[in-house]
Design a protein around this motif. Structure first.
Motif, short mmCIF file in Angstrom:
data_model
loop_
_atom_site.label_atom_id
_atom_site.label_comp_id
_atom_site.label_asym_id
_atom_site.label_seq_id
_atom_site.Cartn_x
_atom_site.Cartn_y
_atom_site.Cartn_z
N ILE A 16 0.91 -1.24 -0.06
CA ILE A 16 -0.07 0.05 0.03
C ILE A 16 0.88 1.19 -0.13
CG2 ILE A 16 -1.45 1.51 1.31
CD1 ILE A 16 -2.84 -1.39 2.22
N ILE A 17 2.07 1.27 0.83
CA ILE A 17 2.86 2.52 0.85
C ILE A 17 3.46 2.78 -0.42
CG2 ILE A 17 4.77 3.26 2.12
CD1 ILE A 17 3.69 2.35 4.65
N GLY A 18 3.90 1.55 -1.03
CA GLY A 18 4.95 1.62 -2.27
C GLY A 18 3.88 2.29 -3.48
N ALA A 19 2.51 1.75 -3.39
CA ALA A 19 1.70 2.19 -4.40
C ALA A 19 1.57 3.94 -4.28
CB ALA A 19 0.39 1.59 -4.21
N ILE A 20 1.33 4.35 -2.85
CA ILE A 20 0.97 5.73 -2.66
C ILE A 20 2.21 6.52 -2.91
CG2 ILE A 20 0.69 7.24 -0.78
CD1 ILE A 20 -1.09 5.08 0.56
N ALA A 21 3.39 5.84 -2.59
CA ALA A 21 4.56 6.50 -2.87
C ALA A 21 4.77 6.79 -4.51
CB ALA A 21 5.84 5.99 -2.48
N SER A 22 4.35 5.94 -5.14
CA SER A 22 4.65 5.96 -6.78
C SER A 22 3.56 7.18 -7.36
CB SER A 22 4.05 4.64 -7.49
OG SER A 22 5.29 3.73 -6.80
N VAL A 23 2.47 7.29 -6.43
CA VAL A 23 1.72 8.39 -7.04
C VAL A 23 2.16 9.63 -6.72
CG1 VAL A 23 -0.62 9.35 -6.78
CG2 VAL A 23 -0.48 6.84 -6.79
N LEU B 6 3.32 12.90 -8.93
CA LEU B 6 2.98 14.31 -8.61
C LEU B 6 3.93 15.35 -8.56
CD1 LEU B 6 -0.21 13.39 -5.96
CD2 LEU B 6 -0.36 13.99 -8.55
N VAL B 7 5.19 14.78 -8.17
CA VAL B 7 6.20 15.69 -8.17
C VAL B 7 6.43 16.15 -9.59
CG1 VAL B 7 8.66 15.93 -7.73
CG2 VAL B 7 7.33 14.72 -5.97
N LEU B 8 6.47 15.09 -10.48
CA LEU B 8 6.75 15.78 -12.11
C LEU B 8 5.51 16.71 -12.43
CD1 LEU B 8 7.74 12.16 -13.26
CD2 LEU B 8 9.02 14.09 -12.44
N LEU B 9 4.10 16.08 -12.08
CA LEU B 9 3.06 16.95 -12.44
C LEU B 9 3.26 18.56 -12.06
CD1 LEU B 9 0.40 17.20 -13.83
CD2 LEU B 9 -0.59 16.54 -11.33
N PHE B 10 3.57 18.51 -10.78
CA PHE B 10 3.77 20.10 -10.25
C PHE B 10 4.71 20.71 -10.81
CE2 PHE B 10 0.68 17.89 -6.89
CZ PHE B 10 -0.32 18.73 -7.33
N ILE B 11 5.90 19.89 -11.17
CA ILE B 11 6.89 20.72 -11.70
C ILE B 11 6.65 21.33 -13.08
CG2 ILE B 11 9.34 20.15 -12.95
CD1 ILE B 11 9.92 18.38 -10.61
N LEU B 12 5.75 20.48 -13.71
CA LEU B 12 5.15 20.98 -15.05
C LEU B 12 4.14 22.16 -14.66
CD1 LEU B 12 4.63 17.55 -16.91
CD2 LEU B 12 6.50 19.20 -17.40
N PHE C 15 6.22 19.66 -1.30
CA PHE C 15 5.29 18.87 -0.32
C PHE C 15 5.61 17.52 -0.80
CE2 PHE C 15 1.83 16.55 1.52
CZ PHE C 15 1.52 17.41 2.56
N ASN C 16 5.20 17.04 -2.08
CA ASN C 16 5.24 15.71 -2.78
C ASN C 16 6.58 15.01 -2.37
OD1 ASN C 16 2.59 14.91 -3.89
ND2 ASN C 16 2.81 17.18 -4.28
N ILE C 17 7.87 15.92 -2.57
CA ILE C 17 8.95 15.19 -2.45
C ILE C 17 9.32 14.87 -0.83
CG2 ILE C 17 11.44 15.93 -2.27
CD1 ILE C 17 11.03 17.86 -4.73
N LEU D 2 -3.54 15.92 4.97
CA LEU D 2 -2.67 17.22 4.57
C LEU D 2 -2.68 17.55 3.32
CD1 LEU D 2 0.09 17.28 7.55
CD2 LEU D 2 -2.04 18.49 7.36
N HIS D 3 -2.02 16.60 2.36
CA HIS D 3 -1.66 16.74 1.06
C HIS D 3 -3.07 17.19 0.23
CE1 HIS D 3 -1.44 15.59 -3.39
NE2 HIS D 3 0.03 15.94 -3.14
N SER D 4 -4.20 16.76 0.60
CA SER D 4 -5.48 17.03 -0.23
C SER D 4 -6.01 18.45 0.23
CB SER D 4 -6.55 15.89 0.25
OG SER D 4 -6.40 14.73 -0.09
N ILE D 5 -5.80 18.58 1.46
CA ILE D 5 -6.18 20.10 1.70
C ILE D 5 -5.19 21.19 1.44
CG2 ILE D 5 -6.22 21.81 3.79
CD1 ILE D 5 -7.10 19.30 5.64
N PHE D 6 -3.89 20.98 1.30
CA PHE D 6 -3.03 21.77 0.76
C PHE D 6 -3.02 22.02 -0.72
CE2 PHE D 6 1.73 22.63 0.10
CZ PHE D 6 1.70 24.05 0.71
N ALA D 7 -3.38 20.78 -1.24
CA ALA D 7 -3.64 21.12 -2.86
C ALA D 7 -4.86 21.81 -3.18
CB ALA D 7 -3.66 19.40 -3.47
N THR D 8 -5.77 21.46 -2.34
CA THR D 8 -7.16 22.18 -2.48
C THR D 8 -6.97 23.80 -2.35
OG1 THR D 8 -8.30 20.47 -1.89
CG2 THR D 8 -9.37 22.60 -1.86
#
Length: 369
Positions: free
Chosen positions: A25-32, A36-42, A51-53, A87-93
């Protein structure tokens, strides 16, 4: 039927290891989060890149720490995951708004929280459910809070992206969230199935233990009743053979109960070698062994004689000494209209006739005892 001592040791069906499940489960979440790091860089949203790093680093720590932590401490990785997603969901919102679908991840925390709390928390069931419900309510309020923030406060970054890009990001977040829900559900279903299989296997072993004499591995009196009932219902001819070890009390008195147990086990082994294919063998009580033979009377008498002869010639070893024991056996053929108790009584009477008349012999209906 095999001896109790020869029943294969039950190998407990291992449920998927908690460490392994949580690592997946953690590995899957980390992959997402890597994506997201790449997405927010773009998208040039630097706070969410940072935050994602940090999130990836936190999950990398969790994956490494899980290997060395005790099972009791695994719950802390749930807390890290739970609050990171909130925190990620709130921060991203706050930063990019509701439209990209980042708050969706919060909904996956409700079943995940229930599963983890129930399986990992070391407390009463009532307290587990209270904690799980509390986490679920907090997640629900956080989700609603994200919507309120988005509606009344807007977003810090006014991203001007094509509608198709916005839709693709939303779909990505939705797919990730539903994949997460699917993983948790699948793990839960697998746990349930394996738990059911484990319970079935354990019940089978308990049934086996309840029907078998633990010393000799023979059926006990309780379990033999089913074979008696079946034999009578089949209306096929059968015989009962009552065996008794001669002078067994003297054997115990002279050599001790441990040797008496050895005698019982080895006599049982001899009987099994000769009788297993012809019926059912039961430890009737003490040193008495009852055989339900599905063969005709003549064949049963021959089997009984072979048993007596093999026991007589068998060398029982005790402290380097060879000791001989014998059996007296009574045989009775079941007749239509008689009860099992009647047939057992006839076999018993012949057994005691043999005891009074020299022992170490087989008494059959042909002997007119």
């Amino acid at each position: 039927m095999k001896k109790f001592s020869e029943i294969k040791e039950y190998v407990k069906t291992n449920l998927p290891n908690d460490r392994f499940k949580y690592s997946i489960i953690i590995g899957a979440i980390a992959s997402v989060h890597v994506f997201l790091v790449l997405l927010f860089i773009l998208l040039r949203v630097l706070p969410l890149v940072i935050f994602n790093i940090c999130s990836v680093a936190a999950y990398a720590y969790c994956l490494n720490a899980i290997k060395i932590e005790t099972d009791k401490n695994l719950i802390k990785f749930f807390y890290i995951t739970y609050f990171e997603i909130i925190l990620h969901s709130i921060f991203a919102t706050i930063l990019v708004g509701w439209r990209f679908g980042f708050p969706q991840y919060i909904s996956g925390l409700i079943p995940f929280g229930f599963y983890i709390c129930v399986t990992l928390l070391n407390c009463s069931t009532k307290k587990k459910y209270f904690i799980a419900i509390s986490f679920g309510l907090f997640a629900a309020f956080s989700y609603i809070g994200c919507r309120i923030i988005s509606t009344y406060a807007g977003s810090v970054y006014q991203l001007n992206v094509p509608t198709i890009v916005e839709l693709l990001i939303y779909i990505f977040n939705a797919v990730c969230n539903f994949t997460f829900l699917f993983m948790v559900t699948l793990i839960f279903i697998i746990d349930m199935q394996l738990s059911a299989n484990k319970l079935t296997d354990q019940n089978a072993i308990l049934d086996k233990m309840a029907s078998v004499d633990p010393l000799t591995g023979l059926y006990n009196r309780r379990s033999m009743q089913a074979f008696f009932d079946h034999a009578i219902e089949s209306e096929e001819p059968f015989c009962l053979v009552m065996c008794d070890i001669d002078d067994f009390k003297k054997c115990n008195d002279n050599y001790g109960h441990d040797f008496g147990d050895i005698v019982l086990k080895e006599v049982t082994h001899i009987i099994h070698e000769l009788e297993t294919e012809h019926g059912y063998v039961c430890r009737w009580g003490g040193e008495e062994i009852l055989i339900l033979s599905t063969e005709n009377l003549d064949t049963t008498c021959k089997i009984a004689e072979n048993i007596r002869r093999n026991v007589e010639s068998h060398n029982f070893l005790y402290n380097g000494k060879i000791i001989h024991c014998t059996l007296t056996i009574g045989v009775a053929s079941h007749k239509q209209g008689n009860t099992i108790a009647d047939t057992i009584m006839h076999a018993d009477n012949r057994l005691y006739y043999g005891k009074k008349n020299g022992k170490n012999r087989v008494v059959t209906p042909y002997d007119a005892a």
